[in-house]
Design an enzyme around this catalytic site. Structure first.
Site, mmCIF file in Angstrom:
data_model
loop_
_atom_site.group_PDB
_atom_site.id
_atom_site.type_symbol
_atom_site.label_atom_id
_atom_site.label_comp_id
_atom_site.label_asym_id
_atom_site.label_seq_id
_atom_site.Cartn_x
_atom_site.Cartn_y
_atom_site.Cartn_z
ATOM 1 N N ASP A 1 -75.378 59.627 -14.091
ATOM 2 C CA ASP A 1 -74.351 60.122 -13.176
ATOM 3 C C ASP A 1 -74.954 61.207 -12.289
ATOM 4 O O ASP A 1 -75.209 62.318 -12.747
ATOM 5 C CB ASP A 1 -73.172 60.699 -13.979
ATOM 6 C CG ASP A 1 -72.066 61.180 -13.057
ATOM 7 O OD1 ASP A 1 -71.299 60.328 -12.584
ATOM 8 O OD2 ASP A 1 -71.990 62.401 -12.785
ATOM 9 N N TYR B 1 -75.796 68.117 -6.603
ATOM 10 C CA TYR B 1 -76.518 68.676 -7.757
ATOM 11 C C TYR B 1 -77.925 69.137 -7.339
ATOM 12 O O TYR B 1 -78.608 69.841 -8.087
ATOM 13 C CB TYR B 1 -76.601 67.669 -8.915
ATOM 14 C CG TYR B 1 -75.241 67.206 -9.425
ATOM 15 C CD1 TYR B 1 -74.081 67.922 -9.150
ATOM 16 C CD2 TYR B 1 -75.119 66.040 -10.187
ATOM 17 C CE1 TYR B 1 -72.841 67.491 -9.599
ATOM 18 C CE2 TYR B 1 -73.869 65.610 -10.642
ATOM 19 C CZ TYR B 1 -72.741 66.327 -10.334
ATOM 20 O OH TYR B 1 -71.519 65.897 -10.774
ATOM 21 N N LYS C 1 -72.668 60.519 -5.486
ATOM 22 C CA LYS C 1 -71.391 60.976 -4.917
ATOM 23 C C LYS C 1 -71.599 61.596 -3.537
ATOM 24 O O LYS C 1 -72.594 62.289 -3.307
ATOM 25 C CB LYS C 1 -70.740 62.025 -5.832
ATOM 26 C CG LYS C 1 -70.692 61.605 -7.291
ATOM 27 C CD LYS C 1 -69.964 62.592 -8.172
ATOM 28 C CE LYS C 1 -70.199 62.263 -9.635
ATOM 29 N NZ LYS C 1 -71.379 62.907 -10.220
ATOM 30 N N HIS D 1 -66.719 62.665 -3.914
ATOM 31 C CA HIS D 1 -66.795 63.653 -5.000
ATOM 32 C C HIS D 1 -65.492 64.430 -5.161
ATOM 33 O O HIS D 1 -65.019 64.649 -6.278
ATOM 34 C CB HIS D 1 -67.969 64.599 -4.702
ATOM 35 C CG HIS D 1 -68.566 65.232 -5.907
ATOM 36 N ND1 HIS D 1 -69.900 65.507 -6.015
ATOM 37 C CD2 HIS D 1 -68.025 65.680 -7.054
ATOM 38 C CE1 HIS D 1 -70.155 66.066 -7.182
ATOM 39 N NE2 HIS D 1 -69.027 66.196 -7.819
#
Ligand SMILES: NC(=O)c1ccc[n+]([C@@H]2O[C@H](COP(=O)([O-])OP(=O)(O)OC[C@H]3O[C@@H](n4cnc5c(N)ncnc54)[C@H](OP(=O)(O)O)[C@@H]3O)[C@@H](O)[C@H]2O)c1
Length: 345
Positions: free
Chosen positions: A64, A69, A97, A130
């Protein structure tokens, strides 16, 4: 199953074929345990990438990811090594995302292409919006940070973004599209207007935050619930902590079951989520922990009494409240979650 040991599997790993999969509305199948890759602003990207590689060696086939990130190029190096080791691309499940500052019609496709390049894959198995707000905040910012052009959910704008998500499917860049951090009123509108429906909704789910109504809503509509922070996110950033937060892995009900089974309370949280029908995406960079988390999917189930006891400890305790996405002074984070059934403006 061929009976042959798959390439690249550690001697103590879990055979990937034994890890159950959940069918999506399209017939595709997603492994029920994925490795989360958000390092909570504190775990170095290299450590996350190393965990991705070693997690594949212990049997993980689902990762994921997300552009926000900040580590997709690191994770991509690991994905490349996994694929070079003989794992077939069709046996991996890679999610990414679209971040909040890329909702613009011209931004969606390039943003997805950037993630594809970073992750070193030709297609994503799942691409999620997201958050339903186009409200940017810098990575690692303080909880009081507000973006000056922050806006509430505007369905017409979201649909413009969604049309571009649909284009990604049409162009073969992603196999499936989905949502994250949605509410029932927002999903009602999206399902009314989508040409390509979301196959999954990624949402916060753990024993102290069970969201039974939203889980029932998505399941009834053929949308798979992917539970994030399934252990209660004990390592989450400071900005996502408030004094009223509770700790799932310290709950006496969870601890008692864990002691009886001889596992960490984290594993009990995951087993509960899996048995409830969720896909779980726990984060860990410790081999013993992420191996234990994958084993949760192949170990004997919790008893009905365990499941009932855990159903009784829901506290409505949302941890990832989303304060930084608020658009007006004096608002509460609760305004992001449409608690009275209407989309807050
Ligand atoms: N869609 C969204 O908006 C959204 C939001 C939040 C998160 N997510 C996704 O969900 C993933 C997971 O959520 P999360 O990282 O917030 O929380 P989480 O998975 O609930 O908790 C992760 C924490 O639990 C510890 N842990 C994991 N397995 C353990 C075990 N077996 N025993 C003891 N401790 C264990 C980890 O530490 P160690 O490393 O020390 O094991 C880490 O600190 C993220 O990485 C991200 O991919 C998505």
């Amino acid at each position: 199953m061929s009976g042959e040991r798959p390439p690249f599997l550690a001697p103590d790993g879990v055979l990937p074929d034994l890890v159950p999969k959940r069918a999506l509305a399209t017939g595709a199948a997603i492994p029920v345990v994925g490795l989360g890759t958000f390092g909570s602003d504190s775990v170095p990207h290299e450590a996350v990438a190393e965990a991705v590689l070693e997690a594949a060696r212990v049997g993980y086939r689902h990762f994921d990811c997300a552009s926000v990130y900040g580590n997709e190029s690191h994770v991509g190096e690991s994905l490349r090594a996994i694929l070079r080791s003989g794992v077939r691309r069709e046996d991996l499940w890679v999610t990414s995302k679209l971040w909040n500052d890329k909702h613009g019609e011209k931004d969606v496709v390039p943003s997805c292409e950037k993630s594809l390049r970073a992750l070193q894959v030709d297609t994503l198995d799942l691409y999620l919006v997201h958050w339903p707000f186009p409200n940017f905040h810098p990575p690692g910012c303080d909880v009081t940070s507000r973006s000056p052009d922050a806006r509430p959910y505007v369905h017409e704008s979201y649909m413009k973004t969604w049309r571009q998500m649909e284009r990604l499917v049409e162009r073969g860049l992603v196999r499936h599209i989905g949502t994250s951090n949605m509410t029932i009123p927002k999903l009602d509108l999206l399902l009314r207007d989508a040409a390509i429906r979301p196959v999954a909704n990624e949402m916060e789910l753990h024993p102290h935050f069970q969201q039974p109504e939203l889980v029932r809503y998505v399941v009834e509509r053929g949308i798979v619930p992917i539970g994030y922070s399934p252990i209660g996110s004990p390592g989450r950033p400071e900005r996502d902590r408030t004094p009223e937060d509770t700790v799932d892995i310290e709950d006496p009900v969870i601890v008692a079951i864990a002691e009886r089974l001889g596992v960490h309370p984290a594993v009990v949280c995951l087993k509960w989520g899996l048995q409830r029908g969720q896909v779980v995406i726990p984060f860990s960079v410790k081999r013993a922990n992420y191996l234990a988390n994958l084993r949760a999917a192949v170990a004997p189930p919790l008893t009905d009494a365990d499941m009932q006891a855990i159903a009784g400890i829901d506290r409505g305790g949302r941890l990832i409240k989303g304060q930084v996405f608020l658009w007006r002074d004096g608002q509460s984070w609760r305004d992001l979650w449409d608690l009275d059934g209407r989309i807050a403006q």
